[in-house]
Design a protein around this motif. Structure first.
Motif, PDB file in Angstrom:
ATOM      1  N   VAL A  20       0.839  -1.210   0.000  1.00 38.14           N
ATOM      2  CA  VAL A  20       0.000   0.000   0.000  1.00 38.14           C
ATOM      3  C   VAL A  20       0.870   1.255   0.000  1.00 38.14           C
ATOM      4  O   VAL A  20       0.612   2.200  -0.753  1.00 38.14           O
ATOM      5  CB  VAL A  20      -0.963  -0.014   1.206  1.00 38.14           C
ATOM      6  CG1 VAL A  20      -1.641   1.330   1.399  1.00 38.14           C
ATOM      7  CG2 VAL A  20      -2.005  -1.121   1.038  1.00 38.14           C
ATOM      8  N   VAL A  21       1.919   1.269   0.820  1.00 38.54           N
ATOM      9  CA  VAL A  21       2.810   2.434   0.863  1.00 38.54           C
ATOM     10  C   VAL A  21       3.498   2.626  -0.482  1.00 38.54           C
ATOM     11  O   VAL A  21       3.627   3.750  -0.973  1.00 38.54           O
ATOM     12  CB  VAL A  21       3.845   2.296   2.012  1.00 38.54           C
ATOM     13  CG1 VAL A  21       4.942   3.329   1.892  1.00 38.54           C
ATOM     14  CG2 VAL A  21       3.147   2.411   3.353  1.00 38.54           C
ATOM     15  N   TRP A  22       3.904   1.539  -1.107  1.00 40.79           N
ATOM     16  CA  TRP A  22       4.529   1.629  -2.429  1.00 40.79           C
ATOM     17  C   TRP A  22       3.566   2.269  -3.443  1.00 40.79           C
ATOM     18  O   TRP A  22       3.944   3.179  -4.173  1.00 40.79           O
ATOM     19  CB  TRP A  22       4.963   0.242  -2.915  1.00 40.79           C
ATOM     20  CG  TRP A  22       5.508   0.292  -4.306  1.00 40.79           C
ATOM     21  CD1 TRP A  22       4.847  -0.011  -5.458  1.00 40.79           C
ATOM     22  CD2 TRP A  22       6.808   0.703  -4.696  1.00 40.79           C
ATOM     23  NE1 TRP A  22       5.657   0.192  -6.537  1.00 40.79           N
ATOM     24  CE2 TRP A  22       6.868   0.627  -6.092  1.00 40.79           C
ATOM     25  CE3 TRP A  22       7.928   1.133  -4.000  1.00 40.79           C
ATOM     26  CZ2 TRP A  22       8.011   0.961  -6.800  1.00 40.79           C
ATOM     27  CZ3 TRP A  22       9.056   1.462  -4.710  1.00 40.79           C
ATOM     28  CH2 TRP A  22       9.093   1.372  -6.097  1.00 40.79           C
ATOM     29  N   LEU A  23       2.335   1.807  -3.446  1.00 40.53           N
ATOM     30  CA  LEU A  23       1.356   2.347  -4.397  1.00 40.53           C
ATOM     31  C   LEU A  23       1.039   3.812  -4.103  1.00 40.53           C
ATOM     32  O   LEU A  23       0.821   4.604  -5.028  1.00 40.53           O
ATOM     33  CB  LEU A  23       0.086   1.503  -4.384  1.00 40.53           C
ATOM     34  CG  LEU A  23       0.253   0.083  -4.920  1.00 40.53           C
ATOM     35  CD1 LEU A  23      -1.020  -0.717  -4.737  1.00 40.53           C
ATOM     36  CD2 LEU A  23       0.697   0.083  -6.377  1.00 40.53           C
ATOM     37  N   LEU A  24       1.048   4.179  -2.824  1.00 45.02           N
ATOM     38  CA  LEU A  24       0.838   5.589  -2.484  1.00 45.02           C
ATOM     39  C   LEU A  24       2.027   6.448  -2.914  1.00 45.02           C
ATOM     40  O   LEU A  24       1.851   7.586  -3.354  1.00 45.02           O
ATOM     41  CB  LEU A  24       0.588   5.748  -0.984  1.00 45.02           C
ATOM     42  CG  LEU A  24      -0.763   5.242  -0.477  1.00 45.02           C
ATOM     43  CD1 LEU A  24      -0.796   5.257   1.042  1.00 45.02           C
ATOM     44  CD2 LEU A  24      -1.897   6.065  -1.058  1.00 45.02           C
ATOM     45  N   LEU A  25       3.239   5.905  -2.791  1.00 48.81           N
ATOM     46  CA  LEU A  25       4.425   6.659  -3.181  1.00 48.81           C
ATOM     47  C   LEU A  25       4.488   6.899  -4.682  1.00 48.81           C
ATOM     48  O   LEU A  25       4.862   7.988  -5.125  1.00 48.81           O
ATOM     49  CB  LEU A  25       5.695   5.934  -2.720  1.00 48.81           C
ATOM     50  CG  LEU A  25       6.035   6.051  -1.242  1.00 48.81           C
ATOM     51  CD1 LEU A  25       7.198   5.136  -0.892  1.00 48.81           C
ATOM     52  CD2 LEU A  25       6.374   7.485  -0.883  1.00 48.81           C
ATOM     53  N   VAL A  26       4.149   5.883  -5.459  1.00 49.87           N
ATOM     54  CA  VAL A  26       4.218   6.048  -6.913  1.00 49.87           C
ATOM     55  C   VAL A  26       2.958   6.698  -7.469  1.00 49.87           C
ATOM     56  O   VAL A  26       2.934   7.111  -8.627  1.00 49.87           O
ATOM     57  CB  VAL A  26       4.498   4.710  -7.637  1.00 49.87           C
ATOM     58  CG1 VAL A  26       5.865   4.178  -7.273  1.00 49.87           C
ATOM     59  CG2 VAL A  26       3.412   3.695  -7.388  1.00 49.87           C
ATOM     60  N   ASN A  27       1.911   6.778  -6.647  1.00 51.36           N
ATOM     61  CA  ASN A  27       0.680   7.480  -7.002  1.00 51.36           C
ATOM     62  C   ASN A  27      -0.006   6.917  -8.239  1.00 51.36           C
ATOM     63  O   ASN A  27      -0.578   7.659  -9.038  1.00 51.36           O
ATOM     64  CB  ASN A  27       0.955   8.974  -7.162  1.00 51.36           C
ATOM     65  CG  ASN A  27      -0.305   9.792  -6.995  1.00 51.36           C
ATOM     66  OD1 ASN A  27      -1.259   9.341  -6.391  1.00 51.36           O
ATOM     67  ND2 ASN A  27      -0.289  11.001  -7.539  1.00 51.36           N
ATOM     68  N   HIS A  33       3.477  -1.523 -11.408  1.00 51.50           N
ATOM     69  CA  HIS A  33       3.725  -1.097 -10.032  1.00 51.50           C
ATOM     70  C   HIS A  33       3.130  -2.078  -9.020  1.00 51.50           C
ATOM     71  O   HIS A  33       3.690  -2.264  -7.938  1.00 51.50           O
ATOM     72  CB  HIS A  33       3.188   0.314  -9.794  1.00 51.50           C
ATOM     73  CG  HIS A  33       4.067   1.372 -10.381  1.00 51.50           C
ATOM     74  ND1 HIS A  33       5.334   1.617  -9.916  1.00 51.50           N
ATOM     75  CD2 HIS A  33       3.867   2.240 -11.394  1.00 51.50           C
ATOM     76  CE1 HIS A  33       5.885   2.586 -10.617  1.00 51.50           C
ATOM     77  NE2 HIS A  33       5.011   2.980 -11.532  1.00 51.50           N
ATOM     78  N   LEU A  34       2.013  -2.702  -9.366  1.00 52.34           N
ATOM     79  CA  LEU A  34       1.463  -3.740  -8.486  1.00 52.34           C
ATOM     80  C   LEU A  34       2.429  -4.917  -8.375  1.00 52.34           C
ATOM     81  O   LEU A  34       2.666  -5.443  -7.284  1.00 52.34           O
ATOM     82  CB  LEU A  34       0.117  -4.229  -9.011  1.00 52.34           C
ATOM     83  CG  LEU A  34      -1.114  -3.457  -8.543  1.00 52.34           C
ATOM     84  CD1 LEU A  34      -2.351  -3.904  -9.307  1.00 52.34           C
ATOM     85  CD2 LEU A  34      -1.323  -3.616  -7.062  1.00 52.34           C
ATOM     86  N   LEU A  35       2.996  -5.324  -9.514  1.00 49.96           N
ATOM     87  CA  LEU A  35       3.940  -6.440  -9.502  1.00 49.96           C
ATOM     88  C   LEU A  35       5.221  -6.087  -8.755  1.00 49.96           C
ATOM     89  O   LEU A  35       5.707  -6.859  -7.930  1.00 49.96           O
ATOM     90  CB  LEU A  35       4.265  -6.890 -10.925  1.00 49.96           C
ATOM     91  CG  LEU A  35       3.141  -7.603 -11.677  1.00 49.96           C
ATOM     92  CD1 LEU A  35       3.538  -7.844 -13.131  1.00 49.96           C
ATOM     93  CD2 LEU A  35       2.813  -8.919 -10.984  1.00 49.96           C
ATOM     94  N   LEU A  36       5.791  -4.917  -9.052  1.00 48.64           N
ATOM     95  CA  LEU A  36       7.019  -4.499  -8.381  1.00 48.64           C
ATOM     96  C   LEU A  36       6.778  -4.303  -6.884  1.00 48.64           C
ATOM     97  O   LEU A  36       7.560  -4.758  -6.050  1.00 48.64           O
ATOM     98  CB  LEU A  36       7.569  -3.211  -9.004  1.00 48.64           C
ATOM     99  CG  LEU A  36       8.859  -2.678  -8.388  1.00 48.64           C
ATOM    100  CD1 LEU A  36       9.978  -3.708  -8.482  1.00 48.64           C
ATOM    101  CD2 LEU A  36       9.259  -1.373  -9.065  1.00 48.64           C
ATOM    102  N   GLY A  37       5.688  -3.621  -6.533  1.00 46.49           N
ATOM    103  CA  GLY A  37       5.361  -3.417  -5.125  1.00 46.49           C
ATOM    104  C   GLY A  37       5.101  -4.735  -4.414  1.00 46.49           C
ATOM    105  O   GLY A  37       5.537  -4.928  -3.275  1.00 46.49           O
ATOM    106  N   GLY A  38       4.411  -5.646  -5.071  1.00 39.50           N
ATOM    107  CA  GLY A  38       4.163  -6.965  -4.482  1.00 39.50           C
ATOM    108  C   GLY A  38       5.453  -7.737  -4.285  1.00 39.50           C
ATOM    109  O   GLY A  38       5.657  -8.386  -3.248  1.00 39.50           O
TER     110      GLY A  38
END
Length: 166
Positions: A20-27, A33-38
């Motif tokens: 969630v923090v990753w997705l908020l950071l990349v906006n 981004h879902l794959l990288l953040g996951g």
């Protein structure tokens, strides 16, 4: 959770939080981004988990909720007290270092206590003695050292002992 899943995902809530923090950071919520953040949300806890201390389990979750709201309320009140000290420059403060004797023994709960004290404006946990039995606290305005010790013990340390039953 079975053993195989636990070894792959040692802290599922932390992994979810990291995603969630990753997705908020990349906006953005793109597939990449879902794959990288996951991937990062699984990899970071998996790599760092062996270095973590064992944390005591919460034995009384409702007391934890009550403790949380008590700390929030204390932060608000302390902010107002510190603001009053700042806008009244003629009022003489009494800054003081206090050696607080700890009843807690586990590092996790001592860290929670020290963090709670530091979060409250006007007080800072300055040092934990090497023996782990005394916490050095700096307070902005201390009228009575024993009153400060008693307040911290009753409002923060005793509830933490009850929450984690240590």
């Amino acid at each position: 959770m079975n053993r195989r899943t636990r070894s792959l995902l040692p802290t599922p809530l932390l992994s979810l939080l990291l995603l969630v923090v990753w997705l908020l950071l990349v906006n953005t919520v793109s597939v990449g981004h879902l794959l990288l953040g996951g991937f990062l949300a699984v990899l970071i806890p998996w790599l760092t988990y062996p270095f973590w201390d064992m944390q005591p389990g919460v034995k009384k979750p409702w007391k934890l909720v009550r403790f949380f709201f008590r700390v929030i309320g204390d932060i608000v009140v302390a902010n107002m007290q510190v603001a009053w000290i700042i806008i009244n420059p003629w009022r003489r403060t009494r800054p003081h270092f206090v050696e607080y004797p700890l009843m807690l023994e586990e590092r996790f709960t001592i860290t929670l206590l020290a963090s709670t004290i530091t979060l409250t404006p006007g007080t800072v946990s300055a040092n934990l003695r090497m023996d782990g039995k005394t916490l050095l606290i700096h307070a902005l305005d201390v009228r009575d050292e024993q009153t400060l010790i008693r307040t911290i013990r009753e409002r923060y340390e005793q509830p933490l002992k009850e929450i984690f039953e240590c």
